[in-house]
Design an enzyme around this catalytic site. Structure first.
Site, PDB file in Angstrom:
ATOM      1  N   PHE A   1       0.811  -1.208   0.000  1.00 46.06           N
ATOM      2  CA  PHE A   1       0.000   0.000   0.000  1.00 46.06           C
ATOM      3  C   PHE A   1       0.852   1.270   0.000  1.00 46.06           C
ATOM      4  O   PHE A   1       0.542   2.238   0.695  1.00 46.06           O
ATOM      5  CB  PHE A   1      -0.979  -0.002   1.187  1.00 46.06           C
ATOM      6  CG  PHE A   1      -1.545  -1.366   1.485  1.00 46.06           C
ATOM      7  CD1 PHE A   1      -2.262  -2.054   0.519  1.00 46.06           C
ATOM      8  CD2 PHE A   1      -1.329  -1.974   2.707  1.00 46.06           C
ATOM      9  CE1 PHE A   1      -2.763  -3.315   0.773  1.00 46.06           C
ATOM     10  CE2 PHE A   1      -1.830  -3.245   2.974  1.00 46.06           C
ATOM     11  CZ  PHE A   1      -2.553  -3.912   2.000  1.00 46.06           C
ATOM     12  N   CYS A   2       1.918   1.225  -0.777  1.00 43.35           N
ATOM     13  CA  CYS A   2       2.816   2.382  -0.938  1.00 43.35           C
ATOM     14  C   CYS A   2       3.420   2.840   0.388  1.00 43.35           C
ATOM     15  O   CYS A   2       3.730   4.023   0.564  1.00 43.35           O
ATOM     16  CB  CYS A   2       2.093   3.547  -1.616  1.00 43.35           C
ATOM     17  SG  CYS A   2       1.428   3.146  -3.237  1.00 43.35           S
ATOM     18  N   ASN A   3       3.588   1.912   1.313  1.00 39.66           N
ATOM     19  CA  ASN A   3       4.181   2.254   2.606  1.00 39.66           C
ATOM     20  C   ASN A   3       5.055   1.088   3.072  1.00 39.66           C
ATOM     21  O   ASN A   3       4.703   0.369   4.011  1.00 39.66           O
ATOM     22  CB  ASN A   3       3.080   2.551   3.628  1.00 39.66           C
ATOM     23  CG  ASN A   3       3.610   3.237   4.866  1.00 39.66           C
ATOM     24  OD1 ASN A   3       4.804   3.208   5.141  1.00 39.66           O
ATOM     25  ND2 ASN A   3       2.724   3.849   5.619  1.00 39.66           N
TER      26      ASN A   3
END
Length: 201
Positions: free
Chosen positions: A90-92
């Protein structure tokens, strides 16, 4: 707001349903990450302390091994009705690494193996590379929550299907020499990491 209360209420019910899912050996099916993992339900219902409408999780088999998010999302897409899940980090990646308890060497090994953001490799060297995320919004309804919870229960929960009493079979008790054994039910495991399916004929 009403939208926040509505969506968070659905997420809370999903977490309740997830926590109740156990395999036949009493191990948890769903591993929840973030604030929902630590949230304790009280008697007052939803309030400002309740986490938001997004739930991040992974699914474990009866031995405690994480089932890759790629397998789960493919099977969810084949469900009727189809279920769309967001998967990965999730882009993290930093928060993902912490939530999955991956050390720096784990992440380095995953990258060295060719794993990159957006690929379909949910497990590398026996360890997860990401998680599954399900979110609710203003248009979400109870049936959306129920569809995912029911899908996980139907596909991934292992149950003890064999009801034959092994001790009696081994000792021959209550079994005459001429009496044939009868198979009452037959189950197959056609898909890796999934629960058994009953063969009807």
């Amino acid at each position: 707001t009403q939208i926040s209360s509505h969506s968070t209420c659905l997420a809370a019910e999903r977490v309740r349903r997830f926590r109740r899912l156990v395999h036949d050996n009493n191990t948890s099916v769903v591993q929840i990450y973030g604030q929902w993992n630590y949230f304790q339900f009280g008697t007052k219902g939803i309030d400002e302390r309740t986490p938001g409408p997004t739930v991040a999780f992974n699914i474990s088999d009866r031995d405690g091994a994480i089932i890759g998010y790629d397998e789960v999302s493919r099977l969810a897409a084949l469900n009727r009705p189809p279920i769309q899940l967001r998967t990965g980090c999730f882009c993290n990646p930093g928060a993902c690494q912490e939530a999955l308890s991956l050390c720096d060497d784990d992440v380095t090994e995953q990258h060295a193996s060719g794993h990159v953001c957006g690929d379909r490799r949910g497990i590398v060297n026996g360890k997860p590379t990401g998680a599954i995320r399900a979110s609710f919004g203003k248009d979400s309804i109870w049936e959306d929550m129920d569809a995912l919870a029911s899908f996980i229960e139907k596909v991934f929960v292992s149950r003890r299907h064999v009801s034959l009493q092994t001790q009696q079979l081994n000792s021959g008790a209550n079994q005459s020499d001429n009496e044939p054994l009868v198979i009452a039910s037959l189950f197959v495991f056609p898909i890796k990491s999934c629960a058994a399916m009953r063969v009807r004929r």
